[in-house]
Design a protein around this motif. Structure first.
Motif, PDB file in Angstrom:
ATOM      1  N   TYR A   1       0.850  -1.191   0.000  1.00 49.50           N
ATOM      2  CA  TYR A   1       0.000   0.000   0.000  1.00 49.50           C
ATOM      3  C   TYR A   1       0.889   1.246   0.000  1.00 49.50           C
ATOM      4  N   ARG A   2       0.369   2.320  -0.578  1.00 45.29           N
ATOM      5  CA  ARG A   2       1.034   3.616  -0.461  1.00 45.29           C
ATOM      6  C   ARG A   2       0.474   4.339   0.752  1.00 45.29           C
ATOM      7  N   VAL A   3       1.325   5.111   1.416  1.00 46.73           N
ATOM      8  CA  VAL A   3       0.902   5.843   2.617  1.00 46.73           C
ATOM      9  C   VAL A   3       1.251   7.316   2.455  1.00 46.73           C
ATOM     10  N   GLU A   4       0.296   8.189   2.773  1.00 43.57           N
ATOM     11  CA  GLU A   4       0.525   9.631   2.788  1.00 43.57           C
ATOM     12  C   GLU A   4       0.177  10.160   4.170  1.00 43.57           C
ATOM     13  N   VAL A   5       1.042  11.004   4.731  1.00 43.03           N
ATOM     14  CA  VAL A   5       0.797  11.597   6.044  1.00 43.03           C
ATOM     15  C   VAL A   5       0.709  13.113   5.893  1.00 43.03           C
ATOM     16  N   TYR A   6      -0.387  13.696   6.355  1.00 42.99           N
ATOM     17  CA  TYR A   6      -0.627  15.129   6.239  1.00 42.99           C
ATOM     18  C   TYR A   6      -0.499  15.799   7.608  1.00 42.99           C
ATOM     19  N   VAL A   7      -0.035  17.045   7.601  1.00 39.60           N
ATOM     20  CA  VAL A   7       0.116  17.824   8.833  1.00 39.60           C
ATOM     21  C   VAL A   7      -0.618  19.156   8.668  1.00 39.60           C
ATOM     22  N   ASN A   8      -1.168  19.680   9.769  1.00 39.45           N
ATOM     23  CA  ASN A   8      -1.919  20.931   9.745  1.00 39.45           C
ATOM     24  C   ASN A   8      -0.958  22.111   9.864  1.00 39.45           C
ATOM     25  N   LYS A   9      -0.862  22.931   8.820  1.00 36.62           N
ATOM     26  CA  LYS A   9       0.009  24.109   8.817  1.00 36.62           C
ATOM     27  C   LYS A   9      -0.740  25.366   9.297  1.00 36.62           C
ATOM     28  N   GLY A  10      -2.041  25.206   9.501  1.00 36.43           N
ATOM     29  CA  GLY A  10      -2.821  26.347   9.937  1.00 36.43           C
ATOM     30  C   GLY A  10      -3.138  26.292  11.420  1.00 36.43           C
ATOM     31  N   THR A  11      -4.339  26.771  11.816  1.00 29.19           N
ATOM     32  CA  THR A  11      -4.774  26.762  13.209  1.00 29.19           C
ATOM     33  C   THR A  11      -5.898  25.753  13.376  1.00 29.19           C
ATOM     34  N   ASN A  12      -6.327  25.567  14.633  1.00 26.63           N
ATOM     35  CA  ASN A  12      -7.432  24.637  14.874  1.00 26.63           C
ATOM     36  C   ASN A  12      -8.711  25.084  14.178  1.00 26.63           C
ATOM     37  N   ARG A  13      -8.910  26.424  14.095  1.00 28.33           N
ATOM     38  CA  ARG A  13     -10.115  26.932  13.444  1.00 28.33           C
ATOM     39  C   ARG A  13      -9.961  26.958  11.927  1.00 28.33           C
ATOM     40  N   ASN A  14      -8.818  27.372  11.476  1.00 25.95           N
ATOM     41  CA  ASN A  14      -8.565  27.489  10.031  1.00 25.95           C
ATOM     42  C   ASN A  14      -7.489  26.473   9.624  1.00 25.95           C
ATOM     43  N   GLN A  15      -7.913  25.244   9.470  1.00 26.77           N
ATOM     44  CA  GLN A  15      -6.969  24.157   9.211  1.00 26.77           C
ATOM     45  C   GLN A  15      -6.505  24.158   7.748  1.00 26.77           C
ATOM     46  N   GLN A  16      -5.197  23.983   7.583  1.00 26.03           N
ATOM     47  CA  GLN A  16      -4.596  23.914   6.251  1.00 26.03           C
ATOM     48  C   GLN A  16      -3.699  22.681   6.201  1.00 26.03           C
ATOM     49  N   TRP A  17      -4.279  21.615   5.727  1.00 27.94           N
ATOM     50  CA  TRP A  17      -3.549  20.342   5.717  1.00 27.94           C
ATOM     51  C   TRP A  17      -2.672  20.239   4.472  1.00 27.94           C
TER      52      TRP A  17
END
Length: 874
Positions: A48-64
């Motif tokens: 399987y391929r795996v991708e991991v995303y991280v939030n670069k924004g805030t809890n209210r304005n999430q930018q994954w």
């Protein structure tokens, strides 16, 4: 838009989350244990391929945004997560394929990258429309992933994609630009480590003249992003794949002979179960050996001298119990994953701990050499393959050992702390003295605690440490009751190995100690960098040591597998292909031998070129036909990888390939039927096999109508027997094919025997000459308690459908004589028909009738029992 084979995770700092179909999949397959990182690795190894995303924004304005990604052939971004506390490196190779044309042939360019061994392997070759040579290469290299130039709807692209999917290789589609070689030479000049005195220009290397292979190499470099990591610079080497060195296997043979264990992370790292040949032979004690044995079972040799060298060493270890046991139980288990450690130091991202582990291993190798050299029965092969190379390498690595001894504080390393010697400057000396004073205070504190709790210091209570936690006291679980509710002490960890705790005074001392040690490590950084730079220059020598130790480990494992077997394993007598012999006495299937409550019936197999090369095997289902054929294939395979074999005696001519068509299944998700799969596999056999091949075909033609299947099976059997002439085991329920033995002298009939007693059938699992003269299908139905009405109807329908095919008559002693009588009768009938056709049409009706009656009487007068039975039935 992501593919179904990609799973996306979202890093929530304290945990990972999945959503939608990925969430359902993760709940079912991933989060089954507390170690999410291990499960992520298992996904990668399971294709399987795996991708991991991280939030670069805030809890209210999430930018994954994508943090990192991985695939089965590209684990580089996951190495820190998966293997940060492990010295075990997982072998993951990845290939790319570029297709071209040369006249009417298909030109295949292949490149294979192994990030662990830092090797780029390339080759180009012409292939047929089934891509049988490409499949053999895939079997040999065992890649986890394949890059293909996207060409949806193209037949050739689909054929290559089918080859990959058939062999459980994840296919990743890339754009045309990825296969461009515009910057390839520049990239290779950066990545390759040139030999001393060699021109540092990759364009001068013979491998770069392989245009299509170089396109594939360019695609891999871009996909793995090798040039962006400074640690890869001057670390790789390039070589041509030696396809002719190995006996050819197809994917069907891998499955049929149960060569591989079930896919999974554990089987890759530490062997498999005894249900596979790899698991049976993998008694290795090192990660190096585990990886090598998984390669060897897929890379049987075609070089007689090399095979015999392996057999020589295995024989020595089988006969010398003391040497075999001390190697396995003492010496080899001390060897870490030198390949992984060499990779770390070569990339200059290793540590003092890595250097220390290499040093301790090198210190132990002279003891291994002394053990081997003191053996009186050393073979020339043991000296050539193991002893002499290790002696040279240890001599070349003496300066590395001296460097470690002069720079690393070995006393601290023995206790788990990896520091440089304090003599490098005064600040280090002062800090070292402070740390020693703090240790003395710890020793005094443990005595006070022991007296307070009435614990025996050194036995009941011990001073222990880890790099992360520093120093602490440890007692067994049963002593935990004495600490419970005692406010003088703080328990901070409890598990099976015991209870970890500290007094308040010990906490203060440990805090001071960790603070001083951190300062020490900060002060020593410049020295550590210099040590690692020197260590990097020895990485190739360390890899060579790893390679030699891996060979010793695998051959020792082969000897252990032979000795520990419940039944006899023998050294096969390997002879040249010109001898044309494959003679195995009392062959057994080694995986079945290990199963409880299984009493395996051994059988012989005697092939001789131009005398008996094609065996047609008939008999009932569950009678042992498939197991017999697989056991012959397994013996041949094991002999070619250098192992002893499960039989009483074996003389085996060198083979060029082992091909199989055994028990295909529907692949509904790919829209491929059983019949289509077996036709694809059989087509590969017909295009690949030679007179030096072993071919195993089981139940060909079952997926279509009886008459179609019989016709196809017969024509394939006849073509193999008359034209290709391989060593062939051909099992079938179409008993008529046994007549082939009348026309082709090298075809011999065998059957698995059974006894029918009333409504029961007893399988004897013994292979005997001759054909099986009856079908046992209805008897098997009776064994599993089919309703009696269905059984009776089946018997009635059987009689109707046979329609004279099994006419009952007397005058024969066995099935062979019966077949001869039938054949003679059919010739007489054909002669009668021919005479009738040749009658002059001008004759009167009475004259015609008289002639026909005369011909009929002549035919009857022959006394053929089959003809008499036909007339009686009429």
């Amino acid at each position: 838009m992501k593919s179904d084979s990609t799973v996306r995770f979202f890093n929530r700092v304290d945990y990972y989350s999945c959503h939608g179909s990925d969430g359902l999949f993760a709940a079912r397959e991933v989060f089954k244990s507390t170690s999410a990182c291990k499960q992520l690795g298992l996904l990668l190894v399971k294709r399987y391929r795996v991708e991991v995303y991280v939030n670069k924004g805030t809890n209210r304005n999430q930018q994954w945004s994508l943090e990192f990604k991985g695939s089965p052939g590209n684990l580089s971004q996951f190495e820190d997560i998966l293997f940060v506390n492990s010295d075990i490196g997982i072998g993951t190779s990845i290939i790319a394929v570029k297709l071209g044309s040369e006249g009417k042939s298909r030109l295949v360019g292949v490149s294979c990258v192994d990030p662990l061994t830092t090797v780029i392997s390339v080759c180009e070759f012409l292939d047929d429309e089934s891509y049988s040579d490409l499949e053999a290469l895939v079997v040999t290299t065992s890649p986890k992933e394949c890059l293909l130039l996207s060409a949806e709807g193209n037949k050739e692209f689909q054929n290559i994609k089918d080859v990959m999917e058939r062999n459980n290789v994840l296919v990743t589609l890339r754009k045309k630009n990825d296969f461009s070689t515009d910057s390839l030479i520049q990239d290779l000049n950066s990545l390759l480590k040139f030999k001393k005195g060699q021109q540092e220009n990759s364009q001068a290397l013979p491998e770069t003249s392989l245009d299509h292979a170089m396109s594939s190499t360019a695609a891999l470099i871009k996909y793995l992003d090798l040039t962006s990591d400074a640690a890869n610079i001057n670390q790789y080497r390039i070589k041509q794949l030696e396809r002719s060195r190995y006996l050819k296997l197809d994917g069907a043979a891998i499955k049929a002979l149960n060569i591989d264990p079930p896919p999974g992370l554990q089987s890759v790292v530490s062997g498999g179960s005894t249900t596979s040949i790899q698991g049976l032979l993998d008694k290795c004690r090192t990660p190096l050996g585990h990886r090598l044995v998984s390669q060897w079972v897929r890379q049987p040799l075609k070089d007689l001298a090399l095979i015999k060298e392996r057999h020589d060493i295995v024989e020595q270890l089988v006969n010398n119990n003391d040497l075999r046991k001390v190697l396995s139980e003492d010496h080899l288990r001390r060897v870490p994953d030198l390949e992984q450690l060499a990779k770390k130091v070569a990339r200059k991202n290793g540590s003092l701990q890595d250097c220390y582990k290499i040093y301790m291993c090198l210190m132990h190798i002279p003891i291994i050499l002394e053990t081997l050299s003191s053996s009186d029965d050393n073979t020339a092969a043991m000296k050539t393959l193991i002893i002499e190379p290790l002696k040279e390498l240890i001599s070349d690595l003496e300066k590395f050992q001296e460097m470690v001894e002069q720079t690393i504080d070995l006393e601290s390393s023995d206790s788990g702390e990896f520091l440089v010697k304090p003599e490098f400057n005064e600040d280090l000396k002062d800090m070292k003295e402070t740390m020693e004073n703090l240790k003395n205070k710890m020793e005094k504190e443990i005595k006070k605690v022991g007296d307070d709790l009435n614990f025996d210091v050194g036995k009941t209570i011990k001073l222990d440490s880890t790099l992360e936690q520093g120093y602490f006291f440890r007692v067994t679980l049963k002593e935990e009751v004495n600490l419970r509710n005692n406010k003088k002490y703080e328990i901070f960890e409890t598990h099976k190995s015991g209870v970890k705790f500290r007094s308040y005074r010990m906490t203060e001392i440990n805090t001071d100690y960790l603070s001083t040690r951190n300062k020490y490590e900060e002060e020593q950084k410049s020295v550590v960098i210099e040590i690692l730079q020197i260590a990097a220059s020895y990485s190739n020598l360390i890899k060579s040591v790893a390679s030699t130790i891996a060979i010793l480990d695998v051959l020792t494992a082969f000897a252990i597998a032979a000795v520990n077997s419940t039944n006899i394993f023998v050294r096969p007598n390997m002879v040249s292909s010109e001898e044309g012999i494959l003679n195995i006495k009392q062959a057994r299937h080694p995986c079945l031998d290990t199963q409880p409550d299984v009493h395996y019936i051994a059988n012989d197999c005697a092939f001789k070129r131009d005398e008996s090369q094609f065996f047609i095997i008939t008999g009932p289902n569950m009678g042992g036909k498939s197991t017999y054929m697989k056991s012959v294939g397994v013996v041949a395979l094991m002999a070619h990888i250098g192992s002893f074999v499960p039989c009483e005696e074996a003389t085996i001519s060198l083979l060029d390939c082992i091909l199989a068509r055994v028990g295909a299944d529907d692949s509904q998700e790919k829209g491929v039927s059983t019949f289509m799969i077996e036709m694809v596999e059989t087509a590969t056999i017909l295009k690949t096999a030679t007179s030096n091949s072993l071919v195993i075909i089981d139940e060909l033609g079952r997926g279509t109508s009886t008459y179609d299947g019989r016709g196809i099976a017969w024509s394939i059997a006849e073509y193999l027997a008359k034209e290709i002439k391989p060593y062939c085991l051909f099992a079938t329920h179409f008993h008529e094919i046994a007549r082939l033995a009348e026309d082709v002298p090298t075809v011999k009939n065998y059957h698995v025997s059974a006894i029918v007693e009333k409504d029961d059938i007893i399988f004897l699992y013994t292979v005997k000459p001759g054909i099986c003269d009856q079908s046992f299908g209805i008897h098997v139905a009776k064994m599993v308690n089919f309703p009696s009405d269905i059984i009776k109807f089946a018997e009635k329908k059987q009689a109707e459908l046979e329609d004279g095919e099994n006419i009952s008559f007397k005058g024969y002693k066995n099935a062979e004589e019966k077949r001869k009588i039938v054949a003679e009768g059919e010739k007489l009938i054909a002669k009668f028909v021919t005479k009738c056709k040749e009658l002059d049409e001008s004759l009167s009706e009475k004259e015609l009738l008289d002639k026909i009656t005369s011909y009929k009487n002549e035919t009857i007068a022959s006394g053929n029992p089959y003809i008499a039975a036909l007339l009686a039935e009429a």
